[in-house]
Every structure is written in C-alpha cells, then in structure tokens.
Motif scaffolding. Sequence first.
Motif, PDB file in Angstrom:
ATOM      1  N   ARG A  22      -1.976   1.680   5.473  1.00  0.00           N
ATOM      2  CA  ARG A  22      -1.338   2.887   4.947  1.00  0.00           C
ATOM      3  C   ARG A  22      -1.234   2.876   3.432  1.00  0.00           C
ATOM      4  NH1 ARG A  22       3.802   3.854   9.093  1.00  0.00           N
ATOM      5  NH2 ARG A  22       2.551   4.029  11.021  1.00  0.00           N
ATOM      6  N   GLU A  23      -1.605   1.782   2.839  1.00  0.00           N
ATOM      7  CA  GLU A  23      -1.504   1.633   1.387  1.00  0.00           C
ATOM      8  C   GLU A  23      -2.875   1.765   0.723  1.00  0.00           C
ATOM      9  OE1 GLU A  23       1.465   1.314  -0.006  1.00  0.00           O
ATOM     10  OE2 GLU A  23       2.429   1.249   1.975  1.00  0.00           O
ATOM     11  N   GLN A  24      -2.858   1.891  -0.594  1.00  0.00           N
ATOM     12  CA  GLN A  24      -4.073   1.893  -1.402  1.00  0.00           C
ATOM     13  C   GLN A  24      -4.081   0.643  -2.280  1.00  0.00           C
ATOM     14  OE1 GLN A  24      -6.796   4.134  -1.955  1.00  0.00           O
ATOM     15  NE2 GLN A  24      -6.199   5.046  -0.001  1.00  0.00           N
ATOM     16  N   LEU A  25      -5.169  -0.104  -2.201  1.00  0.00           N
ATOM     17  CA  LEU A  25      -5.327  -1.266  -3.062  1.00  0.00           C
ATOM     18  C   LEU A  25      -6.083  -0.833  -4.312  1.00  0.00           C
ATOM     19  CD1 LEU A  25      -5.202  -4.336  -3.630  1.00  0.00           C
ATOM     20  CD2 LEU A  25      -7.393  -4.540  -2.418  1.00  0.00           C
TER      21      LEU A  25
END
Length: 237
Positions: A22-25
């Motif tokens: 669900r995150e952006q790296l």
Amino acid sequence: MDKKKETILNASGICKSYPMGREQLTVLRGVDLSVRRGEFLAIMGASGSGKSTLLHIMGLLDRPDKGQVHFDGDDIFTQGRGWQDRIRNREMGFVFQFYHLLPELNVVENVMLPLMVATPLWQWPGRRKNLRQRALEVLAEVGLKDKAAQRPNTLSGGERQRTAIARALVQKPRLLLADEPTGNLDWRAGKVILEVLDRLNRQGQTVVMVTHDAAVADLADRKVFLRDGRIEKPKKD
C-alpha cells in the motif's frame, strides 16, 4: 568548444518510485546528472540508493515518474518506440552483473545477437558472414576469439563477463552502461574486466559504471555519489 557537444547524455529532475504493498518506495528524488563524451563516470552508492535505477532510466530500460533524459540532444522519452528501440540497440551497450547470456547459443552467437536484432530477416542470409566476422573481431578485442565456438556454461565467470562486454560493443555504441560489472566476480577476474573497460575508455569509449566498490570506482575519471535517491553535493574544503 561547444559545451553542448561535449555532453552526450543529460538527466534532469529524475524521480522514480515503486509500489510496495500500500506504500510507495521512493528511489530517486530529483536527480540531475550529465555525462561528457569520452569520459569514464562511476555512479556510487550503497545498496538501495537508486544507482541501478538511475542507470536503467538513462539507458531507456525504465521510465522516470518525472524528469527528462536527453541523449545527444534528443529527449528520449518523447520519442516513438521505434526510435527508442533503435537507440538501445545501436547507440547504447549494456553490461550487467549476471551476464544474461543465452545458454543455447555459443559465444559468437551471443555476441551477434544485437546485430541479428538490427538486421531485417530477408537481409540476414546475405549479411550473416560479415556480421559474424564483426562479432569475432570484438571477441578478439576482449581476448576471447579462441572461445567463439564454446557455450557459456563452459566459460569462467570472467570469460562470461567479457563475452557480455563484446556483445555490448558489437554495434559500436556511443555509450557503454555497466551495472556492477565486477560484482559477481572474484578479484582476479574483476581486475581483467576493469582493464578491458579502462582500455576501451582510453580508445574513446564513453563509459558509465554503477558500483558500490570504491576500489573499482577509482578507475573512473569522475565519481558521483547517490544517497537516499539524491546526488550528494561535493564537500567544500
């Protein structure tokens, strides 16, 4: 001298992120970098700093979320797919840590692959002999002409990497991009690879190399450091 003509590749404002659940790296955070014709540039950084991602974007193997890359004055990401494919095949050579040789082909056939891709099928029978000769010439340059008929699985790691370098050079590219070219080799084999890259650069080949090894980077004319997705500014004395 015209400064624009000195620059073969210019990256500006390069940003890149990848989804991680669900995150952006966020890998690159607005990178600016120019490469001069004929230089040997080393891009350094710890694992995860974004150096390979930057190299892949500069070589049209990936696209940035934001930013531009100009190759010889052309904005590469605004061009059509055919133009991009042609630039990757003819103007840029790629060397990777893990060789990417096809096991079913012998050494000279692996080196010939970029030539095969660039040659229309109907022209291949008439051009095959000359293109094979070109591949043998490049193998001779890296000291492997006597291995031309062997399969990759019979070669040492250093010989496989030299085969990969020959494949990258067979189209006489203006830019050679090397991603950790000694990272999978022991010290002796790595030293041979670095000697090949140094000799190519002395002959005029532009080289951009990614490495985390300071001793490897010392071969380059210039070093830049990536930290947390940004180019570190030189420290003032």
